[in-house]
Design an enzyme around this catalytic site. Sequence first.
Site, PDB file in Angstrom:
ATOM      1  NE  ARG A 170      -3.481   2.722   1.116  1.00  0.00           N
ATOM      2  CZ  ARG A 170      -4.358   2.939   2.084  1.00  0.00           C
ATOM      3  NH1 ARG A 170      -4.757   1.932   2.830  1.00  0.00           N
ATOM      4  NH2 ARG A 170      -4.861   4.136   2.298  1.00  0.00           N
ATOM      5  NE  ARG A 220      -7.629   3.844  -1.416  1.00  0.00           N
ATOM      6  CZ  ARG A 220      -7.474   4.764  -0.454  1.00  0.00           C
ATOM      7  NH1 ARG A 220      -7.635   4.436   0.789  1.00  0.00           N
ATOM      8  NH2 ARG A 220      -7.177   6.004  -0.756  1.00  0.00           N
ATOM      9  CG  ASP A 251      -8.555   1.452   2.528  1.00  0.00           C
ATOM     10  OD1 ASP A 251      -7.805   1.766   3.458  1.00  0.00           O
ATOM     11  OD2 ASP A 251      -9.408   2.217   2.038  1.00  0.00           O
ATOM     12  CG  ASP A 273     -10.377   2.324   6.456  1.00  0.00           C
ATOM     13  OD1 ASP A 273      -9.187   2.624   6.701  1.00  0.00           O
ATOM     14  OD2 ASP A 273     -10.947   2.623   5.399  1.00  0.00           O
TER      15      ASP A 273
END
Length: 170
Positions: free
Chosen positions: A84, A93, A96, A98
């Site tokens: 990344r 990306r 990811d 989160d």
Amino acid sequence: MSQTAYISIGSNLGNPHQQVLAGLAKLGLIEATRVVVSSPWYLSLPMGPKDQPNYINGVAKIFTQLNPGQLLTALQKIEDTHGRVRSQRWGPRTLDLDILLYGCQVIDKEHLKIPHHGLKTRNFVLIPLADIAPKLVLPDGISLDSLLEVCSPEGIVPLASGDISDTIGQ
Ligand code: ROI
């Protein structure tokens, strides 16, 4: 003590399907953490600049003994091992990860905001989250149900249904 957290998983580069599967597997390898359940995968049109590939998105529910800061560090380490590069804002990306929610905690730090700022409005987060936690209520008392009612289902299809271009005419 273990906390429940929800992690969104997304990729649109470098064989996204493999990226998200490997990312999910690596969540289970984080110390003092286990994956309880994961959502089906979805294909979604990019939010942000349109000149990037479609995304694969999903959400995992984990139990973890790490605190939010430790969990963030562990997730960033995984993202880094997937190559990344944090360059363009809202750019493509490889992986990811989160933190959407961490128990019922509200955290508002420069580098860590929980609930995640996109949680309430992004269909590629709300839809898979509802698959695994349909009765969820956010720390501010708003139910996932009520957010889904006002969230457009456009631009997202279950991965199993095939090519997104068949479904939404891209
Ligand atoms: N768009 C989609 N469809 N899915 C994502 O996971 C995603 N992630 C992002 C931005 C660039 C905002 N767009 C996205 O970070």
